[in-house]
Design an enzyme around this catalytic site. Structure first.
Site, PDB file in Angstrom:
ATOM      1  N   HIS A 125     -23.300 -86.592   0.510  1.00 36.86           N
ATOM      2  CA  HIS A 125     -22.866 -87.208  -0.746  1.00 36.86           C
ATOM      3  C   HIS A 125     -23.620 -86.592  -1.921  1.00 36.86           C
ATOM      4  O   HIS A 125     -24.590 -85.853  -1.742  1.00 36.86           O
ATOM      5  CB  HIS A 125     -23.134 -88.720  -0.716  1.00 36.86           C
ATOM      6  CG  HIS A 125     -24.594 -89.069  -0.690  1.00 36.86           C
ATOM      7  ND1 HIS A 125     -25.378 -88.941   0.430  1.00 36.86           N
ATOM      8  CD2 HIS A 125     -25.429 -89.517  -1.662  1.00 36.86           C
ATOM      9  CE1 HIS A 125     -26.615 -89.296   0.152  1.00 36.86           C
ATOM     10  NE2 HIS A 125     -26.687 -89.653  -1.120  1.00 36.86           N
ATOM     11  N   ASP A 148     -25.272 -88.178  -5.585  1.00 31.78           N
ATOM     12  CA  ASP A 148     -25.619 -89.530  -6.024  1.00 31.78           C
ATOM     13  C   ASP A 148     -24.759 -90.028  -7.182  1.00 31.78           C
ATOM     14  O   ASP A 148     -24.542 -89.330  -8.164  1.00 31.78           O
ATOM     15  CB  ASP A 148     -27.097 -89.589  -6.428  1.00 31.78           C
ATOM     16  CG  ASP A 148     -28.009 -89.424  -5.218  1.00 31.78           C
ATOM     17  OD1 ASP A 148     -27.620 -89.853  -4.118  1.00 31.78           O
ATOM     18  OD2 ASP A 148     -29.102 -88.848  -5.378  1.00 31.78           O
ATOM     19  N   HIS A 197     -26.245 -83.912  -0.446  1.00 28.90           N
ATOM     20  CA  HIS A 197     -27.374 -84.098   0.464  1.00 28.90           C
ATOM     21  C   HIS A 197     -27.054 -85.139   1.525  1.00 28.90           C
ATOM     22  O   HIS A 197     -26.081 -85.892   1.416  1.00 28.90           O
ATOM     23  CB  HIS A 197     -28.652 -84.450  -0.305  1.00 28.90           C
ATOM     24  CG  HIS A 197     -28.544 -85.654  -1.177  1.00 28.90           C
ATOM     25  ND1 HIS A 197     -27.925 -85.643  -2.402  1.00 28.90           N
ATOM     26  CD2 HIS A 197     -28.971 -86.930  -0.998  1.00 28.90           C
ATOM     27  CE1 HIS A 197     -27.988 -86.848  -2.939  1.00 28.90           C
ATOM     28  NE2 HIS A 197     -28.608 -87.652  -2.104  1.00 28.90           N
ATOM     29  N   ARG A 200     -37.346 -93.207  -5.866  1.00 29.90           N
ATOM     30  CA  ARG A 200     -36.336 -92.333  -6.476  1.00 29.90           C
ATOM     31  C   ARG A 200     -36.073 -92.707  -7.923  1.00 29.90           C
ATOM     32  O   ARG A 200     -35.816 -93.870  -8.223  1.00 29.90           O
ATOM     33  CB  ARG A 200     -35.016 -92.402  -5.714  1.00 29.90           C
ATOM     34  CG  ARG A 200     -34.010 -91.363  -6.224  1.00 29.90           C
ATOM     35  CD  ARG A 200     -32.659 -91.480  -5.547  1.00 29.90           C
ATOM     36  NE  ARG A 200     -31.695 -92.150  -6.405  1.00 29.90           N
ATOM     37  CZ  ARG A 200     -30.463 -92.477  -6.031  1.00 29.90           C
ATOM     38  NH1 ARG A 200     -30.036 -92.212  -4.816  1.00 29.90           N
ATOM     39  NH2 ARG A 200     -29.657 -93.074  -6.879  1.00 29.90           N
TER      40      ARG A 200
HETATM   41  C1  OGA Z   1     -31.188 -90.635  -1.961  1.00 25.63           C
HETATM   42  C2  OGA Z   1     -30.894 -90.114  -0.613  1.00 25.63           C
HETATM   43  C3  OGA Z   1     -31.913 -89.201   1.337  1.00 25.63           C
HETATM   44  C4  OGA Z   1     -33.133 -89.412   2.147  1.00 25.63           C
HETATM   45  O1  OGA Z   1     -32.311 -91.119  -2.167  1.00 25.63           O
HETATM   46  O2  OGA Z   1     -30.316 -90.527  -2.822  1.00 25.63           O
HETATM   47  O3  OGA Z   1     -29.773 -89.806  -0.324  1.00 25.63           O
HETATM   48  O4  OGA Z   1     -33.350 -88.594   3.063  1.00 25.63           O
HETATM   49  N1  OGA Z   1     -31.950 -89.973   0.175  1.00 25.63           N
HETATM   50  O5  OGA Z   1     -33.842 -90.374   1.905  1.00 25.63           O
HETATM   51 MN    MN Z   2     -28.506 -89.820  -2.181  1.00 25.23          MN
END
Ligand code: OGA
Ligand code: MN
Length: 296
Positions: A107, A109, A260, A275
């Protein structure tokens, strides 16, 4: 004084490591410009060995734009709603502190918003000793490697992205609490071009990912098949870099040109990340210059 940092490519066509920078101090303009240029060039940067308080993480992130607050507000850090907790920690009563499984599907974000995130900055404060890698794929390289006929086919299409469809899928597996109607209503479906021009580099990239539920004007079965095809295409190993986290890594990805994917880790181990999410603009696809102009 300028900081003496190095940028080294780690991925096949994107993804670089930055060593020797300290983002807890205000970066001076020249350092910031160099870092920003590296981010645009490589799409994803891992900044090693950062010691950041929530305030410093937020201040550093704000250099790149205003910050978005995640709509599942119970998972935001108390007192600092700009920080989303990606964590498997539990409150004393057993409720999850953060989103433990953030994104175990490819995806980009907040693609479910009309103005999706420009980028996200994920900071590792506790990592498991095995598993928990995050994979990234280069959507610019994936677009450029397509046959021209496929580029043309995708260029006119708009995919529909819907947050709740994805959330409910995870909730049914017991990974997340169900959403309230009010939470569902916060993010109604939106559509975005499947080929997007990067507003800063001008390069084209594929744009789709795990919040998509269909394609405008296309029967569902055909749309799902095409969306699946695009995902398989973009996530071939030649476009992917898998990041094995080190403690105190900050990974800063450009959501406009990379997808990702999170991966599993043993439930008994702690993984705790902070994040921040930088606001972006509405995706668009700028027509390519006419052939004549290109060959002139
Ligand atoms: C995010 C995500 C991936 C992870 O924080 O947006 O997709 O490995 N994280 O934590
Ligand atoms: Mn993400």
């Amino acid at each position: 004084m300028a900081q003496d940092f190095e940028v080294r490519r780690l991925g096949p066509s994107f993804f670089a490591e930055v060593v020797g920078i300290d983002c807890s101090r205000g970066l001076e303009a020249a350092d910031f410009e160099r870092l920003k240029a590296a981010h645009l060039e490589h799409g994803v940067l891992v900044l090693r060995n950062q010691m950041l308080s929530p305030e410093q993480h937020i201040a550093f992130s704000r250099r790149f734009g205003s910050l978005l607050v995640h709509s599942m507000s119970q998972f935001n850090l108390a007192g600092h709603p700009e920080i989303l907790l990606v964590s498997n920690d539990k409150h004393p009563d057993g409720r999850p502190v953060g989103i433990a499984d953030a994104g175990r599907y490819w995806h980009t974000d907040m693609s479910y918003r009309s103005e999706p995130a420009l980028g996200s900055m994920l900071y590792a404060r506790a990592i498991p000793s095995e598993g928990g890698d995050t994979s990234f794929c280069d959507m610019t390289a994936a677009y450029e490697a397509l046959e021209p006929a496929m580029q043309q086919r995708l260029e006119g299409l708009r995919a529909v992205h819907y947050f709740s469809a994805r959330w409910e899928r995870e909730a049914r597996q017991g990974l997340r609490p169900p959403q309230t109607q009010e939470e569902r209503d916060r993010n109604p479906p939106v559509s975005h071009p499947m080929v997007r021009t990067h507003p800063e580099t001008g390069r084209r990239a594929l744009y789709a990912g795990g919040f998509t539920i269909g394609i405008e004007g296309m029967p569902d079965a055909e749309a799902v098949e095409l969306l699946d095809w695009v995902e398989r295409w973009a996530t071939q190993s030649r476009f992917v870099h898998r990041h094995a986290w080190r403690l105190h890594d900050v990974v800063f990805w450009d959501n406009r040109c990379a997808m990702h994917l999170a991966s599993n880790y043993p439930e008994t181990m702690r993984r705790h990340m902070h994040r921040t999410t930088i606001a972006g603009d509405a995706p668009y696809c700028r027509p390519q210059p006419a052939e004549a102009a290109v060959s002139a």
